[in-house]
Write an enzyme that holds these catalytic residues in place. Structure first.
Site, PDB file in Angstrom:
ATOM      1  N   ARG A   1       0.821  -1.221   0.000  1.00 42.19           N
ATOM      2  CA  ARG A   1       0.000   0.000   0.000  1.00 42.19           C
ATOM      3  C   ARG A   1       0.853   1.268   0.000  1.00 42.19           C
ATOM      4  O   ARG A   1       0.489   2.255   0.636  1.00 42.19           O
ATOM      5  CB  ARG A   1      -0.937   0.021   1.221  1.00 42.19           C
ATOM      6  CG  ARG A   1      -1.866  -1.156   1.317  1.00 42.19           C
ATOM      7  CD  ARG A   1      -3.033  -0.966   0.379  1.00 42.19           C
ATOM      8  NE  ARG A   1      -4.035  -1.982   0.631  1.00 42.19           N
ATOM      9  CZ  ARG A   1      -5.259  -1.720   1.054  1.00 42.19           C
ATOM     10  NH1 ARG A   1      -5.633  -0.502   1.288  1.00 42.19           N
ATOM     11  NH2 ARG A   1      -6.120  -2.701   1.217  1.00 42.19           N
TER      12      ARG A   1
ATOM     13  N   ARG B   1      -3.313   6.420   0.836  1.00 39.83           N
ATOM     14  CA  ARG B   1      -3.908   7.552   1.557  1.00 39.83           C
ATOM     15  C   ARG B   1      -2.977   8.296   2.503  1.00 39.83           C
ATOM     16  O   ARG B   1      -3.354   9.335   3.028  1.00 39.83           O
ATOM     17  CB  ARG B   1      -5.140   7.066   2.333  1.00 39.83           C
ATOM     18  CG  ARG B   1      -6.281   6.691   1.433  1.00 39.83           C
ATOM     19  CD  ARG B   1      -7.390   6.043   2.212  1.00 39.83           C
ATOM     20  NE  ARG B   1      -6.978   4.733   2.695  1.00 39.83           N
ATOM     21  CZ  ARG B   1      -7.716   3.946   3.453  1.00 39.83           C
ATOM     22  NH1 ARG B   1      -8.903   4.346   3.850  1.00 39.83           N
ATOM     23  NH2 ARG B   1      -7.279   2.758   3.834  1.00 39.83           N
TER      24      ARG B   1
ATOM     25  N   ARG C   1      -7.577  11.888  -5.499  1.00 30.72           N
ATOM     26  CA  ARG C   1      -8.840  11.291  -5.047  1.00 30.72           C
ATOM     27  C   ARG C   1      -9.928  12.344  -4.810  1.00 30.72           C
ATOM     28  O   ARG C   1     -11.125  12.032  -4.862  1.00 30.72           O
ATOM     29  CB  ARG C   1      -8.596  10.469  -3.784  1.00 30.72           C
ATOM     30  CG  ARG C   1      -8.070   9.090  -4.036  1.00 30.72           C
ATOM     31  CD  ARG C   1      -9.161   8.129  -4.518  1.00 30.72           C
ATOM     32  NE  ARG C   1      -9.964   7.610  -3.418  1.00 30.72           N
ATOM     33  CZ  ARG C   1     -11.257   7.789  -3.268  1.00 30.72           C
ATOM     34  NH1 ARG C   1     -11.928   8.512  -4.133  1.00 30.72           N
ATOM     35  NH2 ARG C   1     -11.903   7.272  -2.240  1.00 30.72           N
TER      36      ARG C   1
ATOM     37  N   ASP D   1      -7.019  -2.494  -7.251  1.00 33.32           N
ATOM     38  CA  ASP D   1      -7.534  -3.108  -6.031  1.00 33.32           C
ATOM     39  C   ASP D   1      -7.855  -4.561  -6.320  1.00 33.32           C
ATOM     40  O   ASP D   1      -8.135  -4.927  -7.470  1.00 33.32           O
ATOM     41  CB  ASP D   1      -8.784  -2.391  -5.518  1.00 33.32           C
ATOM     42  CG  ASP D   1      -9.042  -2.744  -4.064  1.00 33.32           C
ATOM     43  OD1 ASP D   1      -8.429  -2.130  -3.182  1.00 33.32           O
ATOM     44  OD2 ASP D   1      -9.824  -3.677  -3.813  1.00 33.32           O
TER      45      ASP D   1
ATOM     46  N   TYR E   1     -14.947 -11.542   0.499  1.00 36.83           N
ATOM     47  CA  TYR E   1     -15.554 -10.221   0.233  1.00 36.83           C
ATOM     48  C   TYR E   1     -16.883 -10.357  -0.500  1.00 36.83           C
ATOM     49  O   TYR E   1     -17.831  -9.615  -0.234  1.00 36.83           O
ATOM     50  CB  TYR E   1     -14.607  -9.349  -0.595  1.00 36.83           C
ATOM     51  CG  TYR E   1     -13.576  -8.634   0.245  1.00 36.83           C
ATOM     52  CD1 TYR E   1     -13.952  -7.600   1.103  1.00 36.83           C
ATOM     53  CD2 TYR E   1     -12.240  -8.974   0.193  1.00 36.83           C
ATOM     54  CE1 TYR E   1     -13.013  -6.944   1.878  1.00 36.83           C
ATOM     55  CE2 TYR E   1     -11.292  -8.321   0.970  1.00 36.83           C
ATOM     56  CZ  TYR E   1     -11.688  -7.314   1.809  1.00 36.83           C
ATOM     57  OH  TYR E   1     -10.770  -6.666   2.584  1.00 36.83           O
TER      58      TYR E   1
HETATM   59  O1  1CP Z   1       0.266   0.636  -3.251  1.00 35.58           O
HETATM   60  C1  1CP Z   1      -0.309  -0.445  -3.353  1.00 35.58           C
HETATM   61  O2  1CP Z   1      -0.099  -1.398  -2.572  1.00 35.58           O
HETATM   62  C2  1CP Z   1      -1.224  -0.691  -4.546  1.00 35.58           C
HETATM   63  C3  1CP Z   1      -2.585  -0.492  -4.319  1.00 35.58           C
HETATM   64  C4  1CP Z   1      -3.510  -1.439  -3.574  1.00 35.58           C
HETATM   65  C5  1CP Z   1      -3.418  -2.808  -3.298  1.00 35.58           C
HETATM   66  C6  1CP Z   1      -2.246  -3.744  -3.543  1.00 35.58           C
HETATM   67  C7  1CP Z   1      -4.766  -0.995  -3.116  1.00 35.58           C
HETATM   68  C8  1CP Z   1      -5.258   0.384  -3.195  1.00 35.58           C
HETATM   69  N1  1CP Z   1      -5.455  -2.096  -2.652  1.00 35.58           N
HETATM   70  C9  1CP Z   1      -4.648  -3.207  -2.737  1.00 35.58           C
HETATM   71  C10 1CP Z   1      -4.990  -4.578  -2.383  1.00 35.58           C
HETATM   72  C11 1CP Z   1      -6.113  -4.822  -1.458  1.00 35.58           C
HETATM   73  N2  1CP Z   1      -7.362  -4.269  -1.435  1.00 35.58           N
HETATM   74  C12 1CP Z   1      -6.075  -5.814  -0.440  1.00 35.58           C
HETATM   75  C13 1CP Z   1      -4.904  -6.713  -0.193  1.00 35.58           C
HETATM   76  C14 1CP Z   1      -3.886  -6.069   0.651  1.00 35.58           C
HETATM   77  C15 1CP Z   1      -4.240  -5.905   2.092  1.00 35.58           C
HETATM   78  O3  1CP Z   1      -4.451  -6.931   2.763  1.00 35.58           O
HETATM   79  O4  1CP Z   1      -4.285  -4.752   2.538  1.00 35.58           O
HETATM   80  C16 1CP Z   1      -7.317  -5.802   0.220  1.00 35.58           C
HETATM   81  C17 1CP Z   1      -7.754  -6.662   1.380  1.00 35.58           C
HETATM   82  C18 1CP Z   1      -8.122  -4.822  -0.430  1.00 35.58           C
HETATM   83  C19 1CP Z   1      -9.524  -4.471  -0.111  1.00 35.58           C
HETATM   84  C20 1CP Z   1      -9.622  -3.052   0.277  1.00 35.58           C
HETATM   85  N3  1CP Z   1      -9.568  -2.035  -0.625  1.00 35.58           N
HETATM   86  C21 1CP Z   1      -9.702  -2.494   1.582  1.00 35.58           C
HETATM   87  C22 1CP Z   1      -9.732  -3.271   2.890  1.00 35.58           C
HETATM   88  C23 1CP Z   1     -11.123  -3.323   3.402  1.00 35.58           C
HETATM   89  C24 1CP Z   1     -11.340  -4.231   4.573  1.00 35.58           C
HETATM   90  O5  1CP Z   1     -11.700  -3.702   5.632  1.00 35.58           O
HETATM   91  O6  1CP Z   1     -11.198  -5.446   4.463  1.00 35.58           O
HETATM   92  C25 1CP Z   1      -9.727  -1.105   1.434  1.00 35.58           C
HETATM   93  C26 1CP Z   1      -9.868  -0.073   2.504  1.00 35.58           C
HETATM   94  C27 1CP Z   1      -9.635  -0.830   0.036  1.00 35.58           C
HETATM   95  C28 1CP Z   1      -9.560   0.496  -0.625  1.00 35.58           C
HETATM   96  C29 1CP Z   1      -8.251   0.891  -1.106  1.00 35.58           C
HETATM   97  N4  1CP Z   1      -7.470   0.131  -1.962  1.00 35.58           N
HETATM   98  C30 1CP Z   1      -6.318   0.803  -2.267  1.00 35.58           C
HETATM   99  C31 1CP Z   1      -6.379   2.086  -1.596  1.00 35.58           C
HETATM  100  C32 1CP Z   1      -5.337   3.160  -1.673  1.00 35.58           C
HETATM  101  C33 1CP Z   1      -7.587   2.117  -0.862  1.00 35.58           C
HETATM  102  C34 1CP Z   1      -8.108   3.292  -0.061  1.00 35.58           C
HETATM  103  C35 1CP Z   1      -9.388   3.780  -0.640  1.00 35.58           C
HETATM  104  C36 1CP Z   1      -9.525   5.254  -0.877  1.00 35.58           C
HETATM  105  O7  1CP Z   1      -8.717   5.891  -1.535  1.00 35.58           O
HETATM  106  O8  1CP Z   1     -10.554   5.757  -0.448  1.00 35.58           O
END
Ligand code: 1CP
Length: 366
Positions: free
Chosen positions: A36, A40, A49, A85, A163
């Site tokens: 990540r 953010r 964003r 994502d 999910y």
């Molecule tokens: O920089 C990076 O790593 C690339 C971007 C990336 C990756 C690899 C994002 C952007 N998401 C992911 C993978 C992802 N998404 C995973 C696997 C990694 C991990 O375990 O963290 C998972 C579980 C998700 C699902 C997801 N997407 C969540 C988790 C929700 C939960 O409670 O289970 C969330 C909050 C997101 C949104 C998201 N994805 C990425 C970003 C920057 C964000 C934030 C959203 C925003 O900008 O509002």
């Protein structure tokens, strides 16, 4: 179906530390990146964003490329990871997912019973539906100008299934786990459907320019050893085997693969033999324990993300300790999970610079 991007020329790679470490080759300093890292905690991410919806960013190659490059511009990272994502796959099979501010990903109509599986698209053409990811990868490979390698990724089948049934995040995953006990046959069918798509998706990413792949099994821990072996591991193994085979058939050189099964400390031995060159660890695993159980692979990880709240001096000390415990070879430094929105970018910089400085000194015997 042939991928559209095969065989194009990209700028030569200047920093191949990550690829060498993944291949088990000698490195003069330990490569480092952060899960990540595009996200953010960066003000420039919020800037983008504030004007665009989350999935609009994912679906617009220029925006996804821009966000991928943001951390590379300000930090001395050894890899970029394509901004996207894991939930683009549920979207590709026809499910509606939105990013709700303050809540995270939310499904309109999650799967309630196996009968709902009939609404999922069974014959998804990944090259059409997820073409925007491939375009973002190709564009980013060019814009990176060979500075560092580009990582492609996907969610693993169980995590995506969780999910799709829960409809978002969950503490217990009890709805999704209920399927495993009450509907094991249908669970296997759903997992197989996802596996088939993920294989095509990852092959497409490599053909588009991804130089290494990471599979995120973020919700491995809630399964426990029995269900992990029955429902998650067979798909994880199938994916590494089939991605490599399909790439070879297409005349494309297979790339190294990383498996991150969060909280699956009980499965380290099996993960070390699952066909992935790299096993990524969350912060609850002791490095020496992981080396004993998975001696044949490169390890990645595993500083507690919360350690980045400490002072820069403390971060340097903790990083040195981590490097001592893993050793400097067959090793990729990372956090044990992703960056948090309230992290200070300067503290990530302190982590990255400490990895480089300490590992170089250790390699010189200092
Ligand atoms: O920089 C990076 O790593 C690339 C971007 C990336 C990756 C690899 C994002 C952007 N998401 C992911 C993978 C992802 N998404 C995973 C696997 C990694 C991990 O375990 O963290 C998972 C579980 C998700 C699902 C997801 N997407 C969540 C988790 C929700 C939960 O409670 O289970 C969330 C909050 C997101 C949104 C998201 N994805 C990425 C970003 C920057 C964000 C934030 C959203 C925003 O900008 O509002």
């Amino acid at each position: 179906m042939a991928a559209p991007y095969t065989g194009q020329a990209f700028p030569p790679l200047k920093n191949d530390l990550l690829l060498r470490a993944a291949a088990g080759e000698k490195t003069e300093r330990v490569p480092v990146w952060a899960m990540r890292q595009a996200g953010r905690y960066l003000p420039e991410f919020h800037e983008v964003r504030s004007k665009h919806d989350f999935f609009e960013v994912c679906q617009t190659p220029e925006l996804a490329c821009e966000i991928t490059l943001q951390p590379i511009r300000r930090l001395d990272l050894d890899a970029a990871i394509i901004f996207s994502d894991i939930l683009v796959i549920p979207q590709a099979v026809g499910m509606k997912v939105e990013m709700v501010p303050g809540k995270g990903p939310t499904f309109d109509d999650p799967l309630k019973t196996p009968d709902d599986m009939k609404n999922l698209k069974k014959d998804v053409n990944v090259y059409e539906t997820l073409n925007y990811v491939f375009e973002a990868i190709t564009l980013t490979r060019h814009k990176l100008e060979g500075k560092v390698p580009l990582i492609g990724f996907s969610g693993a089948p169980w995590t995506l299934m969780a999910y799709m049934i829960e409809g978002g995040g969950s503490n217990t995953f009890s709805k999704a786990k209920k399927w495993l006990y009450v509907h094991p046959e249908e669970s296997h069918q759903l997992l197989q459907l996802l596996t088939d798509i993920i294989v095509q998706y990852l092959v497409g990413q490599v053909q588009a320019g991804a130089q290494i792949l990471q599979l995120f099994e973020s919700h491995a821990g809630c399964l426990g050893p029995g269900n992990f072996s029955k429902f998650a591991l067979p798909c994880i193994k199938q994916i590494s085997k089939r991605v490599k085979e399909e790439l070879s058939v297409r005349g494309t050189k297979p790339v190294p693969m990383i498996i991150f099964a969060k909280d699956a400390h009980f499965a380290l031995e099996e993960l070390g033999e699952s066909g992935y060159e790299v096993v990524a660890l969350d912060w609850t695993v002791k490095p020496k324990h992981a080396r004993r159980l998975a001696p044949n692979v490169t390890l990645q990880g595993n500083l507690d993300p919360c350690a980045l709240y400490a002072s820069e001096e403390e971060i340097s000390k903790m990083t040195k300790e981590m490097l001592k415990n893993f050793g400097t070879q067959k090793y990729i430094a990372n956090l044990g999970h992703g960056m948090y929105p309230d992290h200070n970018p300067d503290h990530l910089a302190a982590f990255i610079n400490s990895v480089h400085r300490h590992s170089e000194q250790m390699n010189q015997g200092l």
